[in-house]
Design a protein around this motif. Structure first.
Motif, mmCIF file in Angstrom:
data_model
loop_
_atom_site.group_PDB
_atom_site.id
_atom_site.type_symbol
_atom_site.label_atom_id
_atom_site.label_comp_id
_atom_site.label_asym_id
_atom_site.label_seq_id
_atom_site.Cartn_x
_atom_site.Cartn_y
_atom_site.Cartn_z
ATOM 1 N N ASP A 240 9.581 10.408 7.881
ATOM 2 C CA ASP A 240 9.639 11.163 9.134
ATOM 3 C C ASP A 240 9.290 10.267 10.325
ATOM 4 O O ASP A 240 9.961 10.291 11.367
ATOM 5 C CB ASP A 240 8.657 12.330 9.052
ATOM 6 C CG ASP A 240 9.218 13.620 9.612
ATOM 7 O OD1 ASP A 240 10.416 13.669 9.908
ATOM 8 O OD2 ASP A 240 8.437 14.570 9.761
ATOM 9 N N ARG A 241 8.237 9.471 10.159
ATOM 10 C CA ARG A 241 7.820 8.578 11.247
ATOM 11 C C ARG A 241 8.870 7.514 11.535
ATOM 12 O O ARG A 241 9.155 7.209 12.707
ATOM 13 C CB ARG A 241 6.480 7.921 10.903
ATOM 14 C CG ARG A 241 5.273 8.831 11.076
ATOM 15 C CD ARG A 241 3.972 8.063 11.034
ATOM 16 N NE ARG A 241 3.727 7.475 9.722
ATOM 17 C CZ ARG A 241 3.068 8.099 8.756
ATOM 18 N NH1 ARG A 241 2.597 9.313 8.948
ATOM 19 N NH2 ARG A 241 2.876 7.504 7.589
ATOM 20 N N CYS B 68 8.832 13.546 3.539
ATOM 21 C CA CYS B 68 7.897 12.424 3.415
ATOM 22 C C CYS B 68 7.413 11.995 4.799
ATOM 23 O O CYS B 68 8.226 11.715 5.681
ATOM 24 C CB CYS B 68 8.616 11.277 2.713
ATOM 25 S SG CYS B 68 7.777 9.704 2.775
ATOM 26 N N PRO B 69 6.108 11.947 5.049
ATOM 27 C CA PRO B 69 5.619 11.601 6.390
ATOM 28 C C PRO B 69 6.009 10.187 6.825
ATOM 29 O O PRO B 69 6.279 9.955 8.003
ATOM 30 C CB PRO B 69 4.103 11.757 6.283
ATOM 31 C CG PRO B 69 3.801 11.738 4.826
ATOM 32 C CD PRO B 69 5.001 12.287 4.129
ATOM 33 N N GLU B 70 6.054 9.240 5.875
ATOM 34 C CA GLU B 70 6.457 7.876 6.229
ATOM 35 C C GLU B 70 7.921 7.840 6.690
ATOM 36 O O GLU B 70 8.268 7.188 7.675
ATOM 37 C CB GLU B 70 6.264 6.933 5.035
ATOM 38 C CG GLU B 70 4.820 6.751 4.611
ATOM 39 C CD GLU B 70 4.443 7.680 3.465
ATOM 40 O OE1 GLU B 70 4.962 8.824 3.411
ATOM 41 O OE2 GLU B 70 3.616 7.265 2.637
#
Length: 271
Positions: free
Chosen positions: A167-168, A163-165
């Motif tokens: 990951d960030r 999930c990019p969120e």
């Protein structure tokens, strides 16, 4: 060379993906039975908590030997029906850092077989064993084998990559790798475990128990948390639906989980 130990991941490897319990196909169950009939042990290495792993392990007709759960932090003896190895971590600093970076983040911790202790904003949107709702201070008051930080507003979805969120957020928090093993997953989910503990370290314990070397072990998986055991084992197999990065790290790519990729490969030696 015929493998002397066969190791399978669960989700995306012997069962499909989903937020409910899925049964392995009869084809895969028979393939693993053929392995055991040949005198070769079959083990499981999964990121699931032990209480979530055991029903699927039973559905695979595995009733004896050792299995590894919680990304290698738990070793469970199926014969004895108990945990025989655990590596806990102190969660206080991790909870503090995640909260500072994102005050709305939700938390859950895994403490052996008790179930998930979790904050009130943690989405219980999947079948599991739920212990108590607790505040953040109570949640981190005792060591746990796993901490989960979750962005509860991220909807359930399956993606080929983390999930990019999540990951960030994991990158922003920047937990010390000397203390923590951090694995961003799907659905706003971030696993935090003890440093240096992976599926590979869990498998090393199991292989030693059976007197088998890494070179004689074949492993099957589909996700980023399988990469350490891919590097450890003598032969690694990625399922066909895995992300290209995972497939590139494997020695072989099998058909997908829906096409019984594990069984397809194991027929080379067994059955």
């Amino acid at each position: 060379m015929t493998p002397k130990l066969v190791v399978v991941d669960l989700d995306g490897t012997v069962v499909g993906y989903g937020n409910h319990r899925l049964a392995p196909s009869p084809t895969v169950v028979k393939a693993l039975a053929d392995v055991r009939a040949a005198g070769v042990p079959v083990a499981v290495a999964t990121g699931r908590a032990i209480w979530d792993a055991l029903p699927t392990i039973a559905a695979l007709d595995l009733a004896d030997g050792l299995v590894s759960t919680t990304h290698g932090a738990i070793t469970y003896d199926l014969d004895a029906g108990r945990i025989v190895g655990r590596t806990p971590l102190d969660t206080v600093e991790a909870v503090r850092r995640f909260t500072e970076a994102e005050p709305k983040v939700a938390f859950a911790v895994e403490r052996d077989e008790a179930g998930w202790y979790h904050t009130s904003n943690f989405n219980r949107d999947f079948e599991s064993k739920w212990a108590e709702v607790v505040d953040r201070e109570t949640l981190s008051a005792e060591p746990a084998v796993r901490l989960v930080a979750r962005l509860s507003w991220v909807p359930y979805r399956h993606m080929a990559a983390p999930c990019p969120e999540a990951d960030r957020l994991a990158a922003t928090v920047g937990l010390d790798p000397a203390l923590y093993q951090v694995e961003p997953g799907y659905n706003g989910w971030i696993d935090v475990g003890p440093a240096g503990v992976t599926k590979a370290t869990g498998l090393a314990v199991i292989a030693e128990h059976y007197g088998v070397t890494a070179a004689d072990t074949i492993v099957f998986g589909d996700a980023a948390n399988d990469l350490p055991m891919f590097a450890w084992a003598g032969h690694s197999v990625a399922l066909g639906q895995a992300h290209d990065v995972i497939k590139a790290a494997a020695d072989e790519v099998a058909p997908s989980v829906t096409d019984d990729g594990v069984a397809h490969v194991l027929r080379r030696w067994f059955g």
